[in-house]
Design a protein around this motif. Structure first.
Motif, PDB file in Angstrom:
ATOM      1  N   GLN A 318       0.765  -1.200  -0.094  1.00 63.98           N
ATOM      2  CA  GLN A 318      -0.463  -0.160   0.597  1.00 63.98           C
ATOM      3  C   GLN A 318       1.166   1.245  -0.245  1.00 63.98           C
ATOM      4  OE1 GLN A 318      -3.123  -0.182   0.302  1.00 63.98           O
ATOM      5  NE2 GLN A 318      -3.195   2.330  -0.535  1.00 63.98           N
ATOM      6  N   LEU A 319       1.981   0.968   0.733  1.00 64.01           N
ATOM      7  CA  LEU A 319       2.652   2.281   1.011  1.00 64.01           C
ATOM      8  C   LEU A 319       3.449   2.411  -0.255  1.00 64.01           C
ATOM      9  CD1 LEU A 319       4.766   2.396   4.784  1.00 64.01           C
ATOM     10  CD2 LEU A 319       2.386   3.607   3.400  1.00 64.01           C
ATOM     11  N   TRP A 320       3.880   1.759  -0.870  1.00 61.92           N
ATOM     12  CA  TRP A 320       4.440   1.462  -2.538  1.00 61.92           C
ATOM     13  C   TRP A 320       4.054   2.402  -3.174  1.00 61.92           C
ATOM     14  CZ3 TRP A 320       6.775  -4.566  -1.744  1.00 61.92           C
ATOM     15  CH2 TRP A 320       8.341  -3.312  -0.460  1.00 61.92           C
ATOM     16  N   THR A 321       2.797   1.255  -3.189  1.00 61.09           N
ATOM     17  CA  THR A 321       1.914   2.171  -4.048  1.00 61.09           C
ATOM     18  C   THR A 321       1.123   3.978  -4.165  1.00 61.09           C
ATOM     19  OG1 THR A 321       0.615  -0.181  -4.809  1.00 61.09           O
ATOM     20  CG2 THR A 321      -0.847   1.828  -5.031  1.00 61.09           C
ATOM     21  N   ASP A 322       1.459   3.702  -2.979  1.00 62.43           N
ATOM     22  CA  ASP A 322       0.789   5.544  -1.996  1.00 62.43           C
ATOM     23  C   ASP A 322       1.459   6.437  -2.884  1.00 62.43           C
ATOM     24  OD1 ASP A 322      -1.571   4.957  -1.981  1.00 62.43           O
ATOM     25  OD2 ASP A 322      -1.576   4.932   0.422  1.00 62.43           O
ATOM     26  N   GLY A 323       3.190   6.308  -3.056  1.00 65.41           N
ATOM     27  CA  GLY A 323       4.265   6.733  -3.434  1.00 65.41           C
ATOM     28  C   GLY A 323       5.268   7.505  -2.272  1.00 65.41           C
ATOM     29  N   HIS A 324       4.420   6.442  -0.884  1.00 67.53           N
ATOM     30  CA  HIS A 324       5.465   6.758   0.060  1.00 67.53           C
ATOM     31  C   HIS A 324       7.475   6.721  -0.192  1.00 67.53           C
ATOM     32  CE1 HIS A 324       5.387   7.410   4.641  1.00 67.53           C
ATOM     33  NE2 HIS A 324       6.456   6.678   4.777  1.00 67.53           N
ATOM     34  N   PRO A 325       8.165   7.881  -0.021  1.00 68.90           N
ATOM     35  CA  PRO A 325       9.736   7.426  -0.169  1.00 68.90           C
ATOM     36  C   PRO A 325      10.182   7.014   0.932  1.00 68.90           C
ATOM     37  CG  PRO A 325       8.940   9.794   1.277  1.00 68.90           C
ATOM     38  CD  PRO A 325       7.377   9.032   0.943  1.00 68.90           C
ATOM     39  N   GLY A 326      11.162   5.830   0.618  1.00 68.90           N
ATOM     40  CA  GLY A 326      12.364   5.292   1.158  1.00 68.90           C
ATOM     41  C   GLY A 326      11.391   4.254   2.315  1.00 68.90           C
ATOM     42  N   VAL A 327      10.217   3.364   1.578  1.00 73.33           N
ATOM     43  CA  VAL A 327       9.939   2.184   2.075  1.00 73.33           C
ATOM     44  C   VAL A 327      10.916   0.746   2.107  1.00 73.33           C
ATOM     45  CG1 VAL A 327       7.342   0.386   2.779  1.00 73.33           C
ATOM     46  CG2 VAL A 327       7.455   2.941   2.036  1.00 73.33           C
ATOM     47  N   THR A 328      10.803   0.451   3.209  1.00 73.87           N
ATOM     48  CA  THR A 328      11.445  -0.819   3.002  1.00 73.87           C
ATOM     49  C   THR A 328      11.492  -2.329   4.601  1.00 73.87           C
ATOM     50  OG1 THR A 328      13.329  -1.878   3.517  1.00 73.87           O
ATOM     51  CG2 THR A 328      13.686   0.166   4.873  1.00 73.87           C
ATOM     52  N   ARG A 329      11.382  -2.995   3.993  1.00 77.51           N
ATOM     53  CA  ARG A 329      11.232  -3.942   5.852  1.00 77.51           C
ATOM     54  C   ARG A 329      12.320  -3.618   6.940  1.00 77.51           C
ATOM     55  NH1 ARG A 329      10.203  -6.890   1.302  1.00 77.51           N
ATOM     56  NH2 ARG A 329       7.935  -8.109   0.811  1.00 77.51           N
ATOM     57  N   ALA A 330      12.269  -3.821   8.066  1.00 76.82           N
ATOM     58  CA  ALA A 330      12.444  -3.085   9.543  1.00 76.82           C
ATOM     59  C   ALA A 330      13.399  -3.905   9.662  1.00 76.82           C
ATOM     60  CB  ALA A 330      12.175  -3.036  10.627  1.00 76.82           C
ATOM     61  N   ASN A 331      14.535  -4.237   9.765  1.00 77.91           N
ATOM     62  CA  ASN A 331      15.937  -5.621  10.575  1.00 77.91           C
ATOM     63  C   ASN A 331      14.534  -5.842  12.058  1.00 77.91           C
ATOM     64  OD1 ASN A 331      17.549  -7.231  11.375  1.00 77.91           O
ATOM     65  ND2 ASN A 331      19.167  -5.456  11.596  1.00 77.91           N
ATOM     66  N   ASN A 332      14.265  -6.374  11.624  1.00 74.01           N
ATOM     67  CA  ASN A 332      13.908  -7.827  12.243  1.00 74.01           C
ATOM     68  C   ASN A 332      14.536  -8.680  13.157  1.00 74.01           C
ATOM     69  OD1 ASN A 332      11.205  -7.623  14.434  1.00 74.01           O
ATOM     70  ND2 ASN A 332      10.487  -9.664  12.636  1.00 74.01           N
ATOM     71  N   ALA A 333      15.433  -8.425  13.669  1.00 76.61           N
ATOM     72  CA  ALA A 333      16.508  -8.880  14.839  1.00 76.61           C
ATOM     73  C   ALA A 333      16.107  -8.554  16.480  1.00 76.61           C
ATOM     74  CB  ALA A 333      18.032  -9.356  14.071  1.00 76.61           C
ATOM     75  N   VAL A 334      15.651  -9.051  16.768  1.00 78.60           N
ATOM     76  CA  VAL A 334      14.349  -8.933  17.563  1.00 78.60           C
ATOM     77  C   VAL A 334      15.919  -8.274  19.499  1.00 78.60           C
ATOM     78  CG1 VAL A 334      12.791  -9.335  20.145  1.00 78.60           C
ATOM     79  CG2 VAL A 334      12.137  -9.895  17.710  1.00 78.60           C
ATOM     80  N   LEU A 335      16.403  -9.303  19.149  1.00 76.80           N
ATOM     81  CA  LEU A 335      17.960  -9.567  20.734  1.00 76.80           C
ATOM     82  C   LEU A 335      18.763  -8.405  20.029  1.00 76.80           C
ATOM     83  CD1 LEU A 335      18.054 -13.408  21.500  1.00 76.80           C
ATOM     84  CD2 LEU A 335      16.899 -11.152  22.623  1.00 76.80           C
ATOM     85  N   ASP A 336      18.978  -8.294  18.666  1.00 82.02           N
ATOM     86  CA  ASP A 336      19.828  -7.574  18.611  1.00 82.02           C
ATOM     87  C   ASP A 336      18.888  -6.057  18.552  1.00 82.02           C
ATOM     88  OD1 ASP A 336      21.892  -9.549  17.564  1.00 82.02           O
ATOM     89  OD2 ASP A 336      21.588  -9.727  15.589  1.00 82.02           O
ATOM     90  N   GLY A 337      17.816  -5.771  17.838  1.00 84.75           N
ATOM     91  CA  GLY A 337      17.547  -4.533  17.899  1.00 84.75           C
ATOM     92  C   GLY A 337      16.987  -3.831  19.061  1.00 84.75           C
ATOM     93  N   ILE A 338      16.737  -5.172  19.746  1.00 82.27           N
ATOM     94  CA  ILE A 338      16.963  -4.476  21.580  1.00 82.27           C
ATOM     95  C   ILE A 338      18.200  -4.467  22.441  1.00 82.27           C
ATOM     96  CG2 ILE A 338      16.598  -5.258  24.430  1.00 82.27           C
ATOM     97  CD1 ILE A 338      14.278  -7.226  23.001  1.00 82.27           C
ATOM     98  N   ARG A 339      19.344  -5.198  21.548  1.00 79.70           N
ATOM     99  CA  ARG A 339      20.075  -4.135  22.129  1.00 79.70           C
ATOM    100  C   ARG A 339      20.824  -2.916  21.607  1.00 79.70           C
ATOM    101  NH1 ARG A 339      25.334  -7.169  19.989  1.00 79.70           N
ATOM    102  NH2 ARG A 339      26.665  -5.315  20.151  1.00 79.70           N
ATOM    103  N   SER A 340      20.577  -2.421  20.108  1.00 76.58           N
ATOM    104  CA  SER A 340      20.656  -1.434  20.318  1.00 76.58           C
ATOM    105  C   SER A 340      20.450  -0.797  20.823  1.00 76.58           C
ATOM    106  CB  SER A 340      20.165  -1.257  18.431  1.00 76.58           C
ATOM    107  OG  SER A 340      21.073  -2.305  17.168  1.00 76.58           O
ATOM    108  N   VAL A 341      18.754  -0.300  20.842  1.00 70.89           N
ATOM    109  CA  VAL A 341      17.920   0.251  21.683  1.00 70.89           C
ATOM    110  C   VAL A 341      18.744   1.055  22.948  1.00 70.89           C
ATOM    111  CG1 VAL A 341      15.708   1.592  22.664  1.00 70.89           C
ATOM    112  CG2 VAL A 341      16.055   0.344  20.166  1.00 70.89           C
ATOM    113  N   SER A 342      18.992  -0.152  23.810  1.00 71.13           N
ATOM    114  CA  SER A 342      19.629  -0.093  24.680  1.00 71.13           C
ATOM    115  C   SER A 342      21.080   0.450  25.170  1.00 71.13           C
ATOM    116  CB  SER A 342      19.863  -1.790  26.146  1.00 71.13           C
ATOM    117  OG  SER A 342      18.430  -2.784  25.996  1.00 71.13           O
ATOM    118  N   VAL A 343      21.281   0.123  24.309  1.00 68.91           N
ATOM    119  CA  VAL A 343      22.837   0.577  23.808  1.00 68.91           C
ATOM    120  C   VAL A 343      22.838   2.727  24.047  1.00 68.91           C
ATOM    121  CG1 VAL A 343      24.698   1.889  22.129  1.00 68.91           C
ATOM    122  CG2 VAL A 343      23.959  -0.394  23.080  1.00 68.91           C
ATOM    123  N   ALA A 344      21.635   2.603  22.522  1.00 67.90           N
ATOM    124  CA  ALA A 344      21.375   4.428  22.721  1.00 67.90           C
ATOM    125  C   ALA A 344      20.040   5.381  23.692  1.00 67.90           C
ATOM    126  CB  ALA A 344      20.345   4.261  21.717  1.00 67.90           C
TER     127      ALA A 344
END
Length: 419
Positions: A318-344
């Motif tokens: 839907q977003l691609w069809t509507d021309g929303h810029p820069g749409v992509t799938r998120a990196n869904n590595a849960v533990l690595d993602g939690i670690r990135s937020v924790s570090v920030a």
């Protein structure tokens, strides 16, 4: 073996004492355990019985190449031995010290079948905790040649992990030698590097990867979160924007707008949520797309990238069809993602505007799943995690954009690092 490789007294002692059937080096990252274990593997390879196979196993062929073969082929690490390491990228065998070495990736339980029928004399295991338990047991069973040996290395995991409970805790019952290393055991690291490395780990991962402890995932996931420190009422001028979206129909839909301020900090500038249960009204993909665009227009924000929950295929379309810029799938590595937020959060790099009520409500209650922890698994409890998932998507997917900003705060905290 000659060359420029310096070894600490602890590394040398572990190499001398690793004479058991099972030999495991475990502890913090960059503590010297991998180099010591590889030296012991080379010494064992020189004397390995000719009647059995020699194998190196790891999570995948790529990790074996990166963590083991690349190190062994580096003359700065292994001197003249490096010239006796021959491997073609992608091949499942290598020639080391004139001996054929079989490379076996073990990403899941099915990998056990690759060992059937094998008789092995020597095995090296990279990151043992990432291997399936059944595969490891089968590998030990295949080490049936007299004098056969297993050499392995790993970072710590949960104290309930099978390697800890079935092997390390039973070292006195088994023919097993284990060697524990901490970051301070590697004297070749500069204080600046140690400070930068320690800044990349916080909470659970700091205890495991820096202190080398086998600790359980328990309590609040973002234990560094402090409302007084992390919540702001005013925002600086933003230089860049990114968007993270956790898609929901019956569950809440959450969009989190992340900005990079002109003060080189990250800010959760705003969020948009729709809870169909609370509103008694579901929205279509087209309606969500329009609402998100209207919200961003109201903020005068154009995100460079929009990171979407990878399972939300229809909304991506839907977003691609509507021309929303820069749409992509998120990196869904849960533990690595939690670690990135924790570090920030822990580094003070990330701030959250007070208007983000959904996210601020979820952060303190985002906890580890106690039932999973009892099984030795690190999993967040799947309760009220929509805005925090959106935050994880956008923070982790942009980590390459902001990780260099941690350097200054890391050097400032060097004096407080654990030893």
């Amino acid at each position: 073996m000659t060359g420029p490789l310096p070894l600490s007294d602890k590394q040398l002692d572990s190499i001398r004492c690793a004479t058991a059937r099972i030999n495991i080096w475990h502890g913090s990252v960059r503590s010297g355990k991998t180099i010591a274990s590889l030296v012991r593997f080379l010494l064992a390879l020189r004397r390995a019985p000719a009647s059995g196979l020699v194998v190196i196993v790891g999570r995948s062929l790529q990790t074996i190449e990166r963590n083991c073969l690349d190190a062994l082929a580096d003359p700065l690490l292994f001197g003249d031995v490096a010239a006796e390491v021959h491997h073609t990228r992608g091949a499942t065998t290598a020639m080391i010290l004139g001996r054929v070495v079989h490379l076996v990736g073990a990403s899941d339980a099915r990998a056990e079948g690759r060992l059937r029928g094998m008789t092995a004399a020597l095995a090296y295991c990279d990151e043992v905790t990432l291997l399936p338990a059944a595969f490891f047991r089968q590998l030990l069973a295949r080490l049936s040649v007299p004098g056969a040996m297993l050499v392995g290395t790993t970072n710590p995991d949960s104290p309930k992990h099978w390697l800890r409970t079935e092997y390390l805790d039973r070292a006195h019952e088994l023919d097993l030698a284990e060697f524990h290393f901490q970051l301070a055991d590697n004297p070749s690291l500069s204080p600046e590097y140690v400070a930068a490395l320690a800044a990349e780990f916080t909470g659970l991962w700091r205890r495991r990867m820096i202190l080398g402890e086998w600790v359980v995932a328990e309590g609040a996931i973002y234990d560094a979160y402090d409302e007084q420190q992390h919540v702001v009422d005013e925002l600086p001028t933003m230089r860049r924007y990114w968007l993270g979206v956790d898609y929901g129909t019956t569950n809440p839909f959450a969009a989190v707008l992340l900005g990079l301020g002109d003060d080189d900090r990250l800010y959760v500038v705003s969020e948009w949520r729709h809870d169909s249960r609370a509103a008694h009204r579901q929205m279509t993909d087209a309606a969500y797309s329009g609402a998100v665009r209207a919200w961003l227009d109201g903020r005068h924000a154009v995100p460079e990238w929009t990171f979407i929950d990878p399972s939300a295929a229809s909304f991506l379309v839907q977003l691609w069809t509507d021309g929303h810029p820069g749409v992509t799938r998120a990196n869904n590595a849960v533990l690595d993602g939690i670690r990135s937020v924790s570090v920030a959060l822990d580094s003070g790099l990330l701030r959250i505007h007070r208007s983000c009520a959904g996210l601020l409500g979820e952060l303190p209650a985002y906890v580890w799943d106690e039932t999973a922890a009892a099984r030795g698994e690190d999993k967040p409890a799947k309760v009220d995690d929509h805005s925090v998932d959106a935050l994880r998507y956008v923070v982790h997917s942009t980590a390459h954009e902001w990780r260099h900003l941690l350097t200054a705060s890391a050097s400032c905290s060097a004096a407080t690092l654990p030893t």
